[in-house]
Design an enzyme around this catalytic site. Structure first.
Site, PDB file in Angstrom:
ATOM      1  N   GLN A  51      47.464  44.821  42.418  1.00 18.63           N
ATOM      2  CA  GLN A  51      48.922  42.922  42.839  1.00 18.63           C
ATOM      3  C   GLN A  51      50.025  43.941  42.137  1.00 18.63           C
ATOM      4  OE1 GLN A  51      48.908  41.077  45.668  1.00 18.63           O
ATOM      5  NE2 GLN A  51      51.215  40.494  44.988  1.00 18.63           N
ATOM      6  N   ASN A  86      44.639  42.576  39.729  1.00 17.17           N
ATOM      7  CA  ASN A  86      45.053  42.185  41.027  1.00 17.17           C
ATOM      8  C   ASN A  86      45.206  40.524  41.277  1.00 17.17           C
ATOM      9  OD1 ASN A  86      42.253  43.487  40.922  1.00 17.17           O
ATOM     10  ND2 ASN A  86      43.072  44.301  42.518  1.00 17.17           N
ATOM     11  N   ILE A  96      47.647  37.102  44.575  1.00 14.04           N
ATOM     12  CA  ILE A  96      46.160  37.200  44.597  1.00 14.04           C
ATOM     13  C   ILE A  96      46.135  38.744  45.352  1.00 14.04           C
ATOM     14  CG2 ILE A  96      43.740  36.881  44.600  1.00 14.04           C
ATOM     15  CD1 ILE A  96      45.221  33.807  44.107  1.00 14.04           C
ATOM     16  N   CYS A  97      46.086  39.601  44.995  1.00 14.37           N
ATOM     17  CA  CYS A  97      45.538  40.238  45.909  1.00 14.37           C
ATOM     18  C   CYS A  97      43.798  41.165  46.363  1.00 14.37           C
ATOM     19  CB  CYS A  97      46.305  41.792  45.883  1.00 14.37           C
ATOM     20  SG  CYS A  97      45.824  43.388  46.840  1.00 14.37           S
ATOM     21  N   LEU A  98      43.831  40.039  47.417  1.00 15.78           N
ATOM     22  CA  LEU A  98      41.960  39.786  47.218  1.00 15.78           C
ATOM     23  C   LEU A  98      40.961  39.787  49.256  1.00 15.78           C
ATOM     24  CD1 LEU A  98      39.361  39.455  46.216  1.00 15.78           C
ATOM     25  CD2 LEU A  98      39.284  37.170  46.526  1.00 15.78           C
TER      26      LEU A  98
END
Lengths: 253, 211
Positions: free
Chosen positions: B141, B98, B106-108
């Protein structure tokens, strides 16, 4: 923080066991606690600014430290969840979370698909926010600063609600919640038939629960039972007097 | 203009928390420098004078490929904060489905549309730490890392550990010298090379290999 401190100092708290022995004491104690809470509130408002100084001067007990790390300086628990400051023009969501009106208004006005409570993500709307009117509350300085924020929603007022516990014109039994006994007279010679009921004598065990806030609901139940028993006793006497005196008794009623 | 007051508050709180942890870990006689305490320890501080530019630090969670790593995160606080999420990016290179292995993006969800103003920089950093514990390969990500995570988990773990070892651990000069010596270079030459390139291991190695 302040409350717990006050509670610790409350001399009546420590003598709780003794107070149960005395019937009047619990009422006194209740009043005492009420005033304590009141003091706490006014104290909290009054000293919002002084709090920081106090924190420095106060001996750093364990509880104190917890607060210092959990919330930042100032009014301990009554902080807006958005600006982390003491809530200005406070409103509370139906899910129970506290915000400044200006803060939550800005959040509601964000271009978003859904309106959610920032803390618990329960749905919120401008209409369901409940204002909290504190004593001597002031306007949020930000509303004066030229931001276009409407007035916060008004509180919803209801008409008077009848109290189900209030027994108007309680008749013979009265509504004798505060006293510990009552007198009942009967027949031609009331003096002869006067019965002195005393809660303490008849239902002595109930004394323990009385005035002990936690048992309030329980108390209500037992009181109802007592009244039923009393009614039975009363009817028994009516019956007996009818047997002994015939119908004459009722003429005097 | 949204309040700088809140940012100041958050900063103060974080600094206090850091202070507390350091003192407690001193008391517990554990290592106060690496702060590998079992608590979810995160740190953040501002960069220079700009209140809206922070650097966060999170410590690799135990029992993961990131254990022992110290990860730096670049935090940019937008003008609409706290109504808009802070922009976060890993400075330290990390191998995680991610997180982009190239840019550190960052993929959050909570840093995007799930952000709420009740969150803070601290809680966001803690969420990042949790993300390290629980990668989400279905919402990647970095597609390459995610593919590796799904197809060959052993290789993924190995790579992630290597990256943590290489990029997320602070090494002393001695460690670097030792490493170069293991490659067969004499000690004094290694030291010289490192000195010449400001202790940059890779440049020193290049120099040693090239010259």
């Amino acid at each position: 923080m302040e409350y717990s401190k006050l509670a610790e100092n409350d001399p009546l708290q420590s003598s709780e066991n003794e107070s149960n022995a005395n019937l009047n004491q619990p009422f006194k104690q209740n009043m005492q606690i009420n005033t304590t809470i009141y003091d706490y509130h006014s104290f909290n408002q009054k000293t919002a600014n002084q709090n920081e100084e106090e924190k420095k001067s106060a001996p750093s007990s364990g509880a104190n430290k917890d607060h210092a790390s959990a919330g930042s300086a100032g009014g301990a628990k009554f902080e807006c969840n958005i600006c982390l400051d003491i809530a200005n023009e406070p409103v509370v969501s139906t899910c129970g979370h506290l915000y400044c009106w200006v803060c939550i208004f800005q959040w509601i006005n964000q271009p978003k698909e859904t309106l959610l409570c920032p803390v618990c993500k329960s749905g919120i709307s401008k209409e369901t926010l409940i204002p909290i009117y504190t004593k001597g509350s002031q306007e949020d300085p930000r509303t004066k600063a030229g931001q276009e924020v409407p007035k916060r929603p008004a509180g919803q007022r209801q008409g008077p609600v009848p109290n189900q516990n209030f027994n108007q014109g309680g008749g013979l039994f009265g509504n004798n919640h505060s006293g510990s006994g009552f007198v009942m007279g009967l027949g031609i010679f009331p003096a002869l038939f006067t019965l002195n009921f005393n809660w303490d004598d008849i239902f002595g065990q109930n004394n323990l629960g009385r005035g002990n806030g936690a048992n309030a609901a329980n108390n209500e139940e037992t009181r109802e039972q007592q009244l039923q028993r009393l009614l039975l006793i009363f009817m028994f006497f009516m019956f007996m007097s009818f047997v002994f005196f015939g119908g004459d008794v009722f003429l005097t009623f | 203009m949204v309040d700088n007051g809140r940012i100041m508050k958050e900063l103060k709180e974080l600094q206090e928390a850091t202070k507390n942890v350091i003192t407690t870990s001193y008391q517990q006689q554990s290592n106060p420098i690496t702060l590998q305490s079992p608590t979810q320890q995160v740190q953040a501080s501002i960069v220079g004078d700009n209140l809206r530019h922070w650097t966060g630090t999170i410590f690799g969670p135990k029992d993961t490929c990131f254990e022992g790593g110290i990860f730096k995160i670049d935090i940019e606080i937008p003008g609409e904060y706290p109504f808009k999420p802070p922009k976060m990016r890993f400075i330290t290179k990390i191998w995680h489905p991610n997180i982009s292995s190239q840019t550190g993006a960052i993929c959050l969800d909570i840093l995007k549309n799930e952000w709420t103003p009740a969150l803070t920089i601290r809680t966001a950093l803690i969420s990042l730490q949790a993300l390290l514990c629980a990668p989400e390969p279905d919402d990647p990500q970095d597609a390459e890392v995610a593919r590796q995570y799904k197809s060959d988990k052993k290789l993924y773990e190995y790579t992630a550990k290597m990256w943590t070892e290489n990029f997320a651990k602070e090494q002393t000069v001695d460690d670097k010298v030792k490493k170069l010596m293991e490659m067969g270079f004499p000690e004094d030459i290694c030291k010289e090379a490192l000195e010449r390139y400001d202790n940059d291991e890779n440049l020193a190695l290049n120099f040693l290999l090239g010259g």
